[in-house]
Design a protein around this motif. Structure first.
Motif, PDB file in Angstrom:
ATOM      1  N   LYS A 377      65.733   4.295  56.697  1.00 53.75           N
ATOM      2  CA  LYS A 377      67.107   5.410  56.356  1.00 53.75           C
ATOM      3  C   LYS A 377      66.838   6.129  56.948  1.00 53.75           C
ATOM      4  O   LYS A 377      67.570   6.805  57.464  1.00 53.75           O
ATOM      5  N   GLU A 378      65.956   7.248  57.153  1.00 51.81           N
ATOM      6  CA  GLU A 378      65.552   8.670  58.085  1.00 51.81           C
ATOM      7  C   GLU A 378      66.192   8.292  59.726  1.00 51.81           C
ATOM      8  O   GLU A 378      66.289   9.268  59.880  1.00 51.81           O
ATOM      9  N   ALA A 379      65.718   7.117  59.164  1.00 55.28           N
ATOM     10  CA  ALA A 379      65.314   7.466  61.456  1.00 55.28           C
ATOM     11  C   ALA A 379      66.778   6.500  61.872  1.00 55.28           C
ATOM     12  O   ALA A 379      66.962   6.914  62.816  1.00 55.28           O
ATOM     13  N   ASN A 380      67.758   6.498  59.932  1.00 61.82           N
ATOM     14  CA  ASN A 380      68.881   5.586  60.853  1.00 61.82           C
ATOM     15  C   ASN A 380      68.382   4.479  61.478  1.00 61.82           C
ATOM     16  O   ASN A 380      69.582   4.182  62.621  1.00 61.82           O
ATOM     17  N   SER A 381      67.940   3.843  61.617  1.00 57.47           N
ATOM     18  CA  SER A 381      67.856   2.678  61.852  1.00 57.47           C
ATOM     19  C   SER A 381      68.644   1.453  61.574  1.00 57.47           C
ATOM     20  O   SER A 381      68.929   1.064  59.901  1.00 57.47           O
ATOM     21  N   PRO A 382      68.788   0.654  61.722  1.00 54.81           N
ATOM     22  CA  PRO A 382      69.935  -0.991  62.129  1.00 54.81           C
ATOM     23  C   PRO A 382      69.474  -1.731  60.964  1.00 54.81           C
ATOM     24  O   PRO A 382      70.428  -3.173  60.833  1.00 54.81           O
ATOM     25  N   PHE A 383      68.175  -1.646  60.892  1.00 52.69           N
ATOM     26  CA  PHE A 383      67.392  -3.238  61.027  1.00 52.69           C
ATOM     27  C   PHE A 383      67.234  -2.865  58.852  1.00 52.69           C
ATOM     28  O   PHE A 383      66.821  -1.682  58.584  1.00 52.69           O
ATOM     29  N   ARG A 529      62.275  10.304  63.623  1.00 46.46           N
ATOM     30  CA  ARG A 529      62.232  10.828  62.165  1.00 46.46           C
ATOM     31  C   ARG A 529      62.408  12.274  62.033  1.00 46.46           C
ATOM     32  O   ARG A 529      63.161  12.879  61.428  1.00 46.46           O
ATOM     33  N   LYS A 530      61.902  12.310  62.821  1.00 46.03           N
ATOM     34  CA  LYS A 530      61.802  14.019  63.434  1.00 46.03           C
ATOM     35  C   LYS A 530      62.378  15.074  64.496  1.00 46.03           C
ATOM     36  O   LYS A 530      63.245  15.731  63.569  1.00 46.03           O
ATOM     37  N   LEU A 531      62.973  14.301  64.706  1.00 44.75           N
ATOM     38  CA  LEU A 531      64.360  15.099  65.629  1.00 44.75           C
ATOM     39  C   LEU A 531      65.499  14.854  64.866  1.00 44.75           C
ATOM     40  O   LEU A 531      66.000  16.137  64.666  1.00 44.75           O
ATOM     41  N   ARG A 532      65.620  14.111  63.620  1.00 42.29           N
ATOM     42  CA  ARG A 532      66.520  14.401  62.387  1.00 42.29           C
ATOM     43  C   ARG A 532      65.922  15.182  61.198  1.00 42.29           C
ATOM     44  O   ARG A 532      67.418  15.682  60.775  1.00 42.29           O
ATOM     45  N   ALA A 533      64.812  15.647  61.056  1.00 37.95           N
ATOM     46  CA  ALA A 533      64.969  16.840  60.628  1.00 37.95           C
ATOM     47  C   ALA A 533      64.888  17.723  60.470  1.00 37.95           C
ATOM     48  O   ALA A 533      65.202  18.721  60.363  1.00 37.95           O
ATOM     49  N   MET A 534      64.844  18.222  62.996  1.00 38.67           N
ATOM     50  CA  MET A 534      65.565  19.522  63.086  1.00 38.67           C
ATOM     51  C   MET A 534      66.484  19.592  63.300  1.00 38.67           C
ATOM     52  O   MET A 534      67.163  20.950  63.135  1.00 38.67           O
ATOM     53  N   GLU A 535      66.824  18.862  62.738  1.00 40.87           N
ATOM     54  CA  GLU A 535      69.063  18.703  62.765  1.00 40.87           C
ATOM     55  C   GLU A 535      69.055  18.770  61.419  1.00 40.87           C
ATOM     56  O   GLU A 535      70.756  19.177  60.914  1.00 40.87           O
ATOM     57  N   MET A 536      68.750  19.010  60.099  1.00 43.79           N
ATOM     58  CA  MET A 536      69.037  18.711  58.927  1.00 43.79           C
ATOM     59  C   MET A 536      69.699  20.045  58.884  1.00 43.79           C
ATOM     60  O   MET A 536      70.408  20.378  58.223  1.00 43.79           O
ATOM     61  N   GLN A 537      68.579  21.472  58.837  1.00 45.05           N
ATOM     62  CA  GLN A 537      68.967  22.491  58.364  1.00 45.05           C
ATOM     63  C   GLN A 537      70.771  22.763  59.216  1.00 45.05           C
ATOM     64  O   GLN A 537      70.903  24.014  58.611  1.00 45.05           O
ATOM     65  N   ASN A 538      70.078  22.889  60.323  1.00 40.69           N
ATOM     66  CA  ASN A 538      71.941  22.882  60.867  1.00 40.69           C
ATOM     67  C   ASN A 538      72.797  21.768  60.359  1.00 40.69           C
ATOM     68  O   ASN A 538      74.519  22.384  59.970  1.00 40.69           O
ATOM     69  N   GLU A 539      72.881  21.692  60.025  1.00 40.44           N
ATOM     70  CA  GLU A 539      73.978  20.322  59.258  1.00 40.44           C
ATOM     71  C   GLU A 539      73.566  21.316  57.521  1.00 40.44           C
ATOM     72  O   GLU A 539      75.036  20.969  57.402  1.00 40.44           O
ATOM     73  N   VAL A 540      73.063  21.403  57.063  1.00 39.80           N
ATOM     74  CA  VAL A 540      72.894  22.167  55.828  1.00 39.80           C
ATOM     75  C   VAL A 540      74.045  23.237  56.032  1.00 39.80           C
ATOM     76  O   VAL A 540      74.718  23.915  55.286  1.00 39.80           O
ATOM     77  N   ASP A 541      73.734  23.935  57.452  1.00 37.48           N
ATOM     78  CA  ASP A 541      73.923  25.816  57.563  1.00 37.48           C
ATOM     79  C   ASP A 541      75.636  25.385  57.599  1.00 37.48           C
ATOM     80  O   ASP A 541      76.674  25.883  57.528  1.00 37.48           O
ATOM     81  N   GLN A 542      76.523  23.911  57.649  1.00 40.45           N
ATOM     82  CA  GLN A 542      77.745  24.120  58.558  1.00 40.45           C
ATOM     83  C   GLN A 542      78.131  23.905  57.213  1.00 40.45           C
ATOM     84  O   GLN A 542      79.477  24.056  56.071  1.00 40.45           O
ATOM     85  N   PHE A 543      77.482  23.070  56.185  1.00 43.21           N
ATOM     86  CA  PHE A 543      77.351  23.043  54.440  1.00 43.21           C
ATOM     87  C   PHE A 543      78.249  24.027  53.862  1.00 43.21           C
ATOM     88  O   PHE A 543      78.734  24.198  52.727  1.00 43.21           O
ATOM     89  N   HIS A 544      77.299  24.985  53.914  1.00 41.55           N
ATOM     90  CA  HIS A 544      77.403  26.513  53.715  1.00 41.55           C
ATOM     91  C   HIS A 544      78.338  27.277  54.252  1.00 41.55           C
ATOM     92  O   HIS A 544      79.788  27.281  53.116  1.00 41.55           O
ATOM     93  N   VAL A 545      79.134  26.399  55.056  1.00 45.48           N
ATOM     94  CA  VAL A 545      80.212  27.759  55.658  1.00 45.48           C
ATOM     95  C   VAL A 545      81.854  26.342  55.198  1.00 45.48           C
ATOM     96  O   VAL A 545      82.573  26.938  54.967  1.00 45.48           O
TER      97      VAL A 545
END
Length: 690
Positions: A377-383, A529-545
């Protein structure tokens, strides 16, 4: 002649590239001076028009190339990508599709042609075709990303025009209509669709349909905010109009996104080509080394040379995949999607495979089962888990069988070289042999082959038998020294041939590679999953806006906030969707489940505030610090953006340059040193025998 030819080719290429760069710089400077000071260019004339004859050519070639099966698949794939990111009319869609098709196919054909001329090897051309097929998606991504960036830039300019017209007329629909008329064609089509929805009899229904096909999330937010303002009206807040304040924040987010995309493309641009280039460069490098340093030919045709080349190819392919994942910047990368061909599902339907896989998959109540499910789920795998294990088994089996086949091929290749390589009587400097020496070496090879076949036919491999056969086959009488050298030479070849069989330690290597292949899909998912974790905070900042915009509306509820977050989000969208499905049956339980499924600290803090806003306080009170600390959050977001880009750039450089470093170190420098030390050892033995 060959040496000076390549010197002239390299010098001429350098002069040509330098001249083209100089001409490009001069033309660019002239264009800048010509347009300097022009502030009256509008969105309609800011884009260069396509010549009419070229437009006709695009339309005719679209219809003609649709009949060719392979190119038809390419055209349909590009058309599908373009349809997902923009709303084109059929005429413009065909034009953009053919433009990208010609650019991708033309680039691939030109690269293969240059490789064929430089390498003059059918094997190199074959690898070039394979790499062109692999990199076809990369070329499509490059050109489609340009279309996405262009749409975002045009939308940012449209929002600025929309702000100006709204200040004049104070009507949302009228401001959108007037701003659309001065916008380029791409964004104009999107905005006119939003205008038609907002002025229709059922805007709610139209918006739901538009949310499913909108090219990006910013257009979704703009359409939704415009509808809310038209339905409930605008009002003045601390910083002026609520609608204009929302547009300002939206423009700022678009600019942040564009900055991130452009800087990532600048830092990681070209690294995919650098990662895959060693595969193609190995062929001309081998030709150059064998031409000027013939001593290296024995290395490149040996087992060690072939294994090193395959290792470099594998590292290049892996680096290419990892850099592609690092440089992805489109929204579709985190959206769950099924595989193109679900062969895993078909294989799992076979009874014997199902029986075997079910015994490998960990039990439902075990920690391993939970951790692997969370990883998927965290790695967005389709399997699903069973399909993932089939994928692991397939990769492991391929690695195991591949090593065994490689070992067998290496043994056969070694025997082939023993029978066919020229036999040197003595060590030569750097491996050079004149025509006389080469003819003598080939004659020795044929003579040794006759001896080896005769000895094998008699089934006697002792020294006396070899000596007897040599005396029978030799045209002249040999001295004791020559006879001893011939016997030792034939014995060495026969020993080498007899030792070329599949050994037990090669089976262990195959098992080890198969085990590594079994865990390779897990390692790739962990990297993703590591790459997704790097982008999570960016999306949370966009949620704040987003929440700071929505909290100004008086009739906003927690469920509506979650709906907007699900519509705007990418990484957290699956968890938000599951929370919305169970929200009506229990809001507190749904929010608690949401925090458990997405245990990211900043995101959990948002959910806790929404939990307080269900009964205790209002949404505006729960997020009142977002406006007060807006400057702090902006600086913090900027710092995070810098850190994200810097970290991805450092990873990309390390991964991208690794294959090139291996090519230079293991495939260029190491052969010289290895063969030179070997030749020095043989020379020292010859000197001692003098």
């Amino acid at each position: 002649m060959n040496k000076w030819f390549w010197v002239l080719v390299i010098c001429g290429s350098a002069i040509l590239v330098s001249g083209l760069f100089l001409v490009f710089a001069i033309l660019k400077e002239r264009k800048r001076r010509k347009n300097f000071g022009s502030v009256w260019t509008t969105g309609q004339n800011s884009r260069r028009a396509t010549p009419p004859k070229l437009l006709i050519f695009y339309q005719k070639s679209y219809m003609f190339l649709q009949r060719i099966p392979v190119i038809r698949g390419q055209i349909l794939r590009i058309r599908k990508r373009l349809t997902a990111i923009n709303t084109y009319d059929e005429y413009t869609l065909r034009k953009e599709t053919m433009r990208i098709t010609y650019l991708t196919l033309g680039s691939s054909f030109l690269g293969i042609l240059i490789l064929a001329v430089v390498s003059r090897s059918w094997i190199a051309v074959f690898f070039g075709v394979l790499i062109a097929i692999i990199m076809n998606e990369l070329f499509i991504d490059i050109f489609v990303n340009r279309v996405e960036d262009r749409l975002l830039k045009q939308f940012s300019r449209f929002l600025e025009d929309n702000r100006h017209y709204y200040q004049e007329v104070r009507m949302v629909d009228e401001a959108i209509y007037q701003a659309a008329q001065a916008s380029p064609q791409d964004i104009k089509l999107q905005v006119e669709k939003i205008y038609d929805i907002l002025t229709s009899h059922e805007p709610h229904k139209g918006l739901e349909g538009y949310y499913a096909v909108a090219p990006n999330r910013y257009l979704k937010v703009f359409a939704g905010i415009s509808h809310l303002i038209m339905e409930y009206g605008d009002r003045m807040v601390d910083k002026g109009s609520m609608y204009l304040n929302s547009i300002n924040k939206l423009v700022q987010e678009i600019r942040y996104d564009l900055l991130r995309r452009q800087r990532l493309r600048y830092r990681l641009g070209g690294l995919t080509m650098i990662a895959i280039a060693p595969i193609l460069l190995s062929f001309p490098l081998v030709r150059w080394a064998e031409s000027y340093f013939p001593i290296t030919k024995d290395f490149y045709t040996s087992k060690m040379g072939i294994i090193i080349r395959l290792v470099i190819y594998g590292v290049s392919a892996l680096s290419y995949v990892l850099i592609r994942k690092l440089s992805e910047n489109d929204e579709a990368k985190y959206v769950p999607k099924g595989p193109r061909r679900q062969w895993e599902k078909q294989v799992y339907s076979w009874p014997i495979v199902r029986w075997f896989v079910d015994r490998l998959v960990p039990g439902m109540q075990t920690r391993k089962h939970y951790r692997l499910n969370m990883l998927l789920k965290e790695a967005n795998s389709p399997f699903i888990l069973e399909w993932f294990y089939i994928h692991r088994i397939a990769v492991s089996t391929a690695g195991f069988v591949g090593v065994i086949i490689l070992a067998v091929i290496l043994h056969i290749t070694t025997v082939f070289h023993v029978y066919n390589s020229p036999t040197k009587e003595q060590t030569t400097i750097l491996g050079y042999m004149n025509e006389t020496e080469l003819s003598r070496a080939e004659e020795l090879t044929r003579f040794d082959n006759q001896i080896i076949r005769e000895v094998k036919a008699e089934a006697r491999t002792n020294r006396e038998s070899i000596k007897t056969v040599i005396e029978q086959k030799s045209d002249k009488s040999l001295s004791d020294v020559e006879m001893n050298a011939a016997i030792m030479r034939v014995e060495g070849k026969m020993t080498l041939i007899n030792n070329e069989f599949f050994k037990w330690w090669e089976l262990l290597i195959a098992i080890a590679v198969g085990g590594a292949g079994y865990y390779l899909p897990v390692w790739i998912l962990q990297f993703q999953r590591k790459l997704r974790a790097m982008e999570m905070q960016n999306e949370v900042d966009q949620f704040h806006v987003l929440i700071s915009i929505l909290s100004e509306f008086e009739r906003m509820s927690v469920e509506t906030i979650l709906e907007w977050m699900e519509r705007y989000g990418i990484i957290f969208r699956p968890a938000l969707q599951r929370a919305l499905l169970t929200f009506d049956s229990g809001s507190e339980a749904a929010l608690k489940t949401l925090m458990d499924e997405a245990p990211f600290e900043s995101f959990v803090r948002i959910i806790k505030r929404l939990h307080q806003a269900i009964e205790k306080i209002s949404i505006r009170e729960a997020f009142d610090d977002l406006e007060m600390e807006q400057e702090y959050y902006a600086e913090q977001k900027k710092e995070r953006l810098e850190r994200l880009i810097r970290q991805k750039a450092s990873w990309g450089k390390m991964i991208g340059w690794t294959p090139g470093a291996l090519l230079i170190g293991l495939y260029l420098v190491f052969p010289f040193l290895y063969m030179s030390f070997g030749q020095l050892g043989e020379l020292s033995k010859q000197i001692q025998t003098i």
